[in-house]
Design a protein around this motif. Structure first.
Motif, mmCIF file in Angstrom:
data_model
loop_
_atom_site.group_PDB
_atom_site.id
_atom_site.type_symbol
_atom_site.label_atom_id
_atom_site.label_comp_id
_atom_site.label_asym_id
_atom_site.label_seq_id
_atom_site.Cartn_x
_atom_site.Cartn_y
_atom_site.Cartn_z
ATOM 1 N N UNK B 26 20.068 55.123 65.937
ATOM 2 C CA UNK B 26 20.295 53.681 65.303
ATOM 3 C C UNK B 26 21.495 52.951 65.835
ATOM 4 N N UNK B 29 20.011 51.758 69.146
ATOM 5 C CA UNK B 29 19.018 50.330 68.772
ATOM 6 C C UNK B 29 19.969 49.334 68.911
ATOM 7 N N UNK B 30 21.039 49.207 68.025
ATOM 8 C CA UNK B 30 21.969 48.029 67.909
ATOM 9 C C UNK B 30 22.399 47.711 69.123
ATOM 10 N N UNK B 33 20.283 45.561 71.195
ATOM 11 C CA UNK B 33 20.213 44.094 70.397
ATOM 12 C C UNK B 33 21.206 43.254 71.136
ATOM 13 N N UNK B 45 28.596 44.192 63.713
ATOM 14 C CA UNK B 45 28.044 44.666 62.863
ATOM 15 C C UNK B 45 28.417 45.896 62.098
ATOM 16 N N UNK B 48 31.437 44.182 59.729
ATOM 17 C CA UNK B 48 30.558 43.972 58.527
ATOM 18 C C UNK B 48 30.535 45.068 57.624
ATOM 19 N N UNK B 49 29.908 46.447 58.379
ATOM 20 C CA UNK B 49 29.727 47.669 57.556
ATOM 21 C C UNK B 49 31.143 48.052 56.826
ATOM 22 N N UNK B 51 33.759 46.678 56.054
ATOM 23 C CA UNK B 51 34.176 45.734 55.146
ATOM 24 C C UNK B 51 33.423 46.064 53.803
ATOM 25 N N UNK B 52 32.176 45.940 53.950
ATOM 26 C CA UNK B 52 31.266 46.396 52.796
ATOM 27 C C UNK B 52 31.538 47.719 52.275
ATOM 28 N N UNK B 79 23.757 54.840 47.202
ATOM 29 C CA UNK B 79 22.703 54.486 47.679
ATOM 30 C C UNK B 79 23.097 53.248 48.703
ATOM 31 N N UNK B 83 22.882 53.245 53.015
ATOM 32 C CA UNK B 83 22.130 52.316 53.618
ATOM 33 C C UNK B 83 22.843 51.517 54.773
ATOM 34 N N UNK B 84 24.156 51.265 54.327
ATOM 35 C CA UNK B 84 24.822 50.561 55.315
ATOM 36 C C UNK B 84 25.210 51.366 56.480
ATOM 37 N N UNK B 86 23.658 53.962 57.219
ATOM 38 C CA UNK B 86 22.516 54.317 58.119
ATOM 39 C C UNK B 86 22.474 53.267 59.084
ATOM 40 N N UNK B 87 22.597 51.972 58.608
ATOM 41 C CA UNK B 87 22.232 50.906 59.623
ATOM 42 C C UNK B 87 23.308 50.953 60.785
ATOM 43 N N UNK B 101 24.661 62.319 46.419
ATOM 44 C CA UNK B 101 23.475 62.022 45.530
ATOM 45 C C UNK B 101 22.636 63.166 44.844
#
Lengths: 194, 139
Positions: B26, B29-30, B33, B45, B48-49, B51-52, B79, B83-84, B86-87, B101
């Motif tokens: 991934x 992949x980024x 872009x 990105x 941002x990750x 921060x989240x 979850x 997700x974050x 994984x992105x 989990x």
């Protein structure tokens, strides 16, 4: 429809992307922009319905309402899930239920996939979504639009053939050149007088 | 000369992150872009990750302090965290999320606490390494 004027120009799709994760919103936006799509990203199903004018708040702004060619939504979102958004859109008895909806999810759950496809989802993408996924999706949607366009132009040709002699089909263009006619633009009125 | 050196250094750093199992496909992949108009997309990105994910870590920490653990809430928070992660291609962190989990679903409080500690370590370690990576990329 956000399609360029000339029939040979590549149509630009307008995609509405829905995801509660900021990171994912940024990524999907980039994926779509790189794929030459016009993108609108929102953070929830509620916002998506508002954007489409389906939230019952104000009647969709007539035929000036937003034209969206594809909706891509995350499955797991607080409040309204992607599945619930899908159902709401497919329940619309209008142009909106025709919009293809794609579900994105990080979880590969067969029952979930089945449910979404049964409810009318066009596709189910596993996250993280790749550029190849977006390209494939876009090609599929564009092909559909081209077929639709061809069908419509065939219909038009057929109806012209079947119509009665031109004098009976009073379209503004077939009226004799009268400069005073308000149907003519000022420019063509000038030309007529010359 | 300098740019060649930093480019090689960058490639070596990236290879190392992959070899250690910290990043996956991934991330590549980024990078694909990125272009001249968006040369810092990956760093944006990743920022941002973090921060989240910092916010989510705090929430999970709070939730773990409760007397009776709400495993549903913890699972939901994790979850989002997963997700974050994984992105951005955070492979090892993602694996720790899955472990957490599993403990949630088993209602294993002890397991949750333990895996969360490990997760925080991995999360912080990757952050440092990525910061160093982007610093070199900006040279």
């Amino acid at each position: 429809m956000a399609i360029a004027g000339s029939p040979s120009a590549a149509p630009q799709l307008h995609v509405l992307a829905v995801d509660d994760s900021l990171v994912d919103r940024k990524v999907i936006e980039r994926l779509l922009k790189i794929s030459s799509c016009k993108v609108t990203v929102v953070e929830s199903g509620t916002r998506a319905l508002q954007y489409l004018g389906l939230d019952g708040e104000n009647d969709a702004l007539g035929f000036d309402s937003v034209k969206v060619n594809l909706i891509m939504t995350d499955y797991s979102m607080p409040g309204m899930t992607g599945y619930e958004l899908l159902k709401k859109i497919k329940q619309e008895s209008s142009v909106f239920r025709e919009i293809p909806v794609v579900i994105m999810s990080s979880e590969n759950v067969l029952t979930r996939i089945d449910r979404c496809l049964e409810e009318g989802a066009e596709d189910f993408l596993l996250k993280p979504v790749k550029l190849a996924d977006v390209r494939r999706l876009k090609d599929f949607i564009v092909k559909g639009k081209v077929k639709e366009g061809e069908k419509r132009s065939h219909k038009r040709i057929r109806s012209i053939d079947c119509s009665s002699p031109l004098s009976a089909t009073c379209s503004p263009m077939s009226l004799p050149c009268d400069p005073s006619t308000s149907l003519l633009s000022p420019l063509s009125a000038k030309k007529a007088r010359l | 000369m300098d740019t060649n050196h930093s480019r090689r250094q960058l490639a070596a750093m990236k290879q190392s992150l992959f070899d250690q199992g910290l990043l996956d496909e991934q991330f590549i992949q980024l990078e694909e872009l990125q272009d001249d108009a968006n040369p810092n997309f990956v760093e944006e990105i990743v920022t941002l990750h973090y921060r989240d994910s910092s916010r989510l870590i705090s929430s999970i920490e709070q939730a773990l302090k409760e007397r009776n653990l709400d495993f549903n809430k913890l699972d939901t928070l994790m979850h989002q965290f997963k997700g974050s992660s994984s992105s951005i291609g955070a492979k090892k962190v993602k694996a720790e999320c899955n472990l957490f989990r599993e403990y949630c679903r088993a209602g294993n409080a002890e397991g949750c606490m333990r895996s969360f500690q490990q997760l925080k370590k991995e999360h912080a370690a990757l952050r440092k390494k990525l910061e160093a990576y982007f610093q070199v990329s900006r040279v």
